[in-house]
Design a protein around this motif. Sequence first.
Motif, PDB file in Angstrom:
ATOM      1  N   LYS A  50       9.615  -2.557  -1.362  1.00 23.70           N
ATOM      2  CA  LYS A  50      10.413  -2.650  -2.581  1.00 23.70           C
ATOM      3  C   LYS A  50       9.537  -2.725  -3.819  1.00 23.70           C
ATOM      4  O   LYS A  50       9.854  -2.138  -4.864  1.00 23.70           O
ATOM      5  CB  LYS A  50      11.318  -3.881  -2.518  1.00 23.70           C
ATOM      6  CG  LYS A  50      12.476  -3.764  -1.550  1.00 23.70           C
ATOM      7  CD  LYS A  50      13.337  -5.019  -1.585  1.00 23.70           C
ATOM      8  CE  LYS A  50      14.530  -4.908  -0.645  1.00 23.70           C
ATOM      9  NZ  LYS A  50      15.361  -6.141  -0.681  1.00 23.70           N
ATOM     10  N   SER A  51       8.424  -3.471  -3.726  1.00 23.82           N
ATOM     11  CA  SER A  51       7.559  -3.615  -4.894  1.00 23.82           C
ATOM     12  C   SER A  51       6.914  -2.304  -5.290  1.00 23.82           C
ATOM     13  O   SER A  51       6.654  -2.060  -6.472  1.00 23.82           O
ATOM     14  CB  SER A  51       6.474  -4.662  -4.616  1.00 23.82           C
ATOM     15  OG  SER A  51       5.628  -4.231  -3.554  1.00 23.82           O
ATOM     16  N   PHE A  52       6.662  -1.422  -4.303  1.00 22.52           N
ATOM     17  CA  PHE A  52       6.067  -0.117  -4.605  1.00 22.52           C
ATOM     18  C   PHE A  52       7.126   0.947  -4.901  1.00 22.52           C
ATOM     19  O   PHE A  52       6.883   1.854  -5.708  1.00 22.52           O
ATOM     20  CB  PHE A  52       5.204   0.362  -3.433  1.00 22.52           C
ATOM     21  CG  PHE A  52       3.906  -0.395  -3.323  1.00 22.52           C
ATOM     22  CD1 PHE A  52       2.974  -0.391  -4.339  1.00 22.52           C
ATOM     23  CD2 PHE A  52       3.628  -1.121  -2.171  1.00 22.52           C
ATOM     24  CE1 PHE A  52       1.778  -1.093  -4.220  1.00 22.52           C
ATOM     25  CE2 PHE A  52       2.437  -1.820  -2.045  1.00 22.52           C
ATOM     26  CZ  PHE A  52       1.509  -1.820  -3.072  1.00 22.52           C
TER      27      PHE A  52
ATOM     28  N   GLY B   5      11.992  -4.446  -8.482  1.00 24.06           N
ATOM     29  CA  GLY B   5      10.587  -4.368  -8.086  1.00 24.06           C
ATOM     30  C   GLY B   5       9.812  -5.599  -8.502  1.00 24.06           C
ATOM     31  O   GLY B   5       8.943  -6.073  -7.767  1.00 24.06           O
ATOM     32  N   ALA B   6      10.134  -6.158  -9.691  1.00 24.60           N
ATOM     33  CA  ALA B   6       9.443  -7.365 -10.153  1.00 24.60           C
ATOM     34  C   ALA B   6       9.765  -8.558  -9.264  1.00 24.60           C
ATOM     35  O   ALA B   6       8.883  -9.368  -8.925  1.00 24.60           O
ATOM     36  CB  ALA B   6       9.818  -7.655 -11.609  1.00 24.60           C
TER      37      ALA B   6
ATOM     38  N   ARG C  92       8.728 -16.267 -13.283  1.00 24.26           N
ATOM     39  CA  ARG C  92       7.308 -15.924 -13.179  1.00 24.26           C
ATOM     40  C   ARG C  92       6.432 -17.123 -13.511  1.00 24.26           C
ATOM     41  O   ARG C  92       5.402 -17.345 -12.876  1.00 24.26           O
ATOM     42  CB  ARG C  92       6.988 -14.769 -14.130  1.00 24.26           C
ATOM     43  CG  ARG C  92       7.455 -13.411 -13.626  1.00 24.26           C
ATOM     44  CD  ARG C  92       7.172 -12.333 -14.648  1.00 24.26           C
ATOM     45  NE  ARG C  92       7.520 -11.011 -14.133  1.00 24.26           N
ATOM     46  CZ  ARG C  92       7.521  -9.910 -14.877  1.00 24.26           C
ATOM     47  NH1 ARG C  92       7.222  -9.970 -16.180  1.00 24.26           N
ATOM     48  NH2 ARG C  92       7.849  -8.742 -14.331  1.00 24.26           N
TER      49      ARG C  92
ATOM     50  N   THR D 152       2.514 -14.817   0.153  1.00 23.53           N
ATOM     51  CA  THR D 152       1.145 -14.569   0.602  1.00 23.53           C
ATOM     52  C   THR D 152       0.234 -15.750   0.280  1.00 23.53           C
ATOM     53  O   THR D 152      -0.561 -16.205   1.120  1.00 23.53           O
ATOM     54  CB  THR D 152       0.591 -13.292  -0.052  1.00 23.53           C
ATOM     55  OG1 THR D 152       1.434 -12.186   0.283  1.00 23.53           O
ATOM     56  CG2 THR D 152      -0.819 -13.006   0.437  1.00 23.53           C
TER      57      THR D 152
ATOM     58  N   LEU E  29       6.549 -11.577  -2.890  1.00 25.73           N
ATOM     59  CA  LEU E  29       5.425 -11.228  -2.021  1.00 25.73           C
ATOM     60  C   LEU E  29       4.174 -12.017  -2.394  1.00 25.73           C
ATOM     61  O   LEU E  29       3.470 -12.540  -1.513  1.00 25.73           O
ATOM     62  CB  LEU E  29       5.156  -9.725  -2.111  1.00 25.73           C
ATOM     63  CG  LEU E  29       4.068  -9.167  -1.184  1.00 25.73           C
ATOM     64  CD1 LEU E  29       4.453  -9.377   0.271  1.00 25.73           C
ATOM     65  CD2 LEU E  29       3.842  -7.689  -1.469  1.00 25.73           C
ATOM     66  N   ASP E  30       3.895 -12.154  -3.681  1.00 21.11           N
ATOM     67  CA  ASP E  30       2.728 -12.936  -4.117  1.00 21.11           C
ATOM     68  C   ASP E  30       2.875 -14.409  -3.733  1.00 21.11           C
ATOM     69  O   ASP E  30       1.917 -15.047  -3.284  1.00 21.11           O
ATOM     70  CB  ASP E  30       2.557 -12.799  -5.637  1.00 21.11           C
ATOM     71  CG  ASP E  30       2.212 -11.384  -6.057  1.00 21.11           C
ATOM     72  OD1 ASP E  30       1.745 -10.603  -5.187  1.00 21.11           O
ATOM     73  OD2 ASP E  30       2.423 -11.048  -7.241  1.00 21.11           O
TER      74      ASP E  30
ATOM     75  N   ASP F  62       8.101  -9.323   4.836  1.00 23.64           N
ATOM     76  CA  ASP F  62       6.961  -9.001   3.972  1.00 23.64           C
ATOM     77  C   ASP F  62       6.808  -7.495   3.815  1.00 23.64           C
ATOM     78  O   ASP F  62       6.506  -7.000   2.718  1.00 23.64           O
ATOM     79  CB  ASP F  62       5.679  -9.596   4.549  1.00 23.64           C
ATOM     80  CG  ASP F  62       5.657 -11.112   4.456  1.00 23.64           C
ATOM     81  OD1 ASP F  62       6.467 -11.676   3.690  1.00 23.64           O
ATOM     82  OD2 ASP F  62       4.832 -11.729   5.167  1.00 23.64           O
TER      83      ASP F  62
ATOM     84  N   GLN G 196       7.866  -8.157  -5.932  1.00 24.03           N
ATOM     85  CA  GLN G 196       6.442  -8.441  -6.074  1.00 24.03           C
ATOM     86  C   GLN G 196       6.188  -9.930  -6.262  1.00 24.03           C
ATOM     87  O   GLN G 196       5.214 -10.492  -5.726  1.00 24.03           O
ATOM     88  CB  GLN G 196       5.881  -7.670  -7.272  1.00 24.03           C
ATOM     89  CG  GLN G 196       4.372  -7.788  -7.435  1.00 24.03           C
ATOM     90  CD  GLN G 196       3.609  -7.208  -6.253  1.00 24.03           C
ATOM     91  OE1 GLN G 196       3.912  -6.106  -5.801  1.00 24.03           O
ATOM     92  NE2 GLN G 196       2.629  -7.951  -5.749  1.00 24.03           N
TER      93      GLN G 196
ATOM     94  N   ARG H 114       7.062  -5.506   0.335  1.00 29.88           N
ATOM     95  CA  ARG H 114       5.992  -4.622  -0.115  1.00 29.88           C
ATOM     96  C   ARG H 114       6.525  -3.229  -0.433  1.00 29.88           C
ATOM     97  O   ARG H 114       6.108  -2.598  -1.415  1.00 29.88           O
ATOM     98  CB  ARG H 114       4.897  -4.568   0.948  1.00 29.88           C
ATOM     99  CG  ARG H 114       3.602  -3.918   0.477  1.00 29.88           C
ATOM    100  CD  ARG H 114       2.510  -4.055   1.518  1.00 29.88           C
ATOM    101  NE  ARG H 114       2.071  -5.444   1.630  1.00 29.88           N
ATOM    102  CZ  ARG H 114       2.334  -6.246   2.657  1.00 29.88           C
ATOM    103  NH1 ARG H 114       3.096  -5.804   3.668  1.00 29.88           N
ATOM    104  NH2 ARG H 114       1.890  -7.482   2.689  1.00 29.88           N
TER     105      ARG H 114
END
Length: 251
Positions: free
Chosen positions: A53-55, A62-63, A133, A73, A69-70, A47, A66, A51
Amino acid sequence: MEAALIIFALMLLAIVGLGAYLTVKAVGAAKRGVERTVAQARRSVEDTTLRAKSFGQVGVAGALAQLRLDLRTSMRATQQALAEGAQADASLRESLGLFERLSAHGHELDGELKRLEQEPDRQRTAELLPDLRERAAKIIQAADSLRWAARDRARRFAEDDLSLLSDQIQMESGALRDWSREPVDDLAAAAAEWDAAQSAQSAQSAQSGQSGQSAPSPEPEPTPRPAALNPPAPTVQYPWQQKTPRPESAG
């Protein structure tokens, strides 16, 4: 003698077997604990990596980070909420069964997203991203729906219990206030009775005083003094205490 040896051997085998069983159970429990700890540590590291990588990354990488991660979570929060709620509410066990089926789709999507992170063809991955997505949004929406429904149910039960408890406390408070007035009424009645008794006693004393002026009251006879409770015992004279006159004093 042989029977005793056989019994002793059976007891020894039973003790050894029980010790081996307990050892296996302890080792299994320790192994499961270690595996659970390692899995939690691995999830925490993964996680944190997602996080970062997403930032830190832009574009497809990055997509994907994220999105993973979503998804993770939401699924983890729903699993924890349902597991905790099922301990107090047995009706959530069916929701746990539905969540297990949803978790299968979540794990499948998470694995696919993880494989796409290593995919060198970024253009092909970007073409698949809208569909990924949409799938993730459906899974996250279903997980959030289960989680919030369980939380709303627990909150509603808590509010109902609190309302019932408040009504009971109000009834008890009213009963306590009714009981608190009873001793005051009793004290007032006792005070009135005492005042009436004092008034009657005063009137009787006044009447006896007027009658005492017309006729003298006889003098009271002297009462004999009470005898002592413990009168002194008579002195005992012993033979050796008697003094006999000596011949010198007689001459």
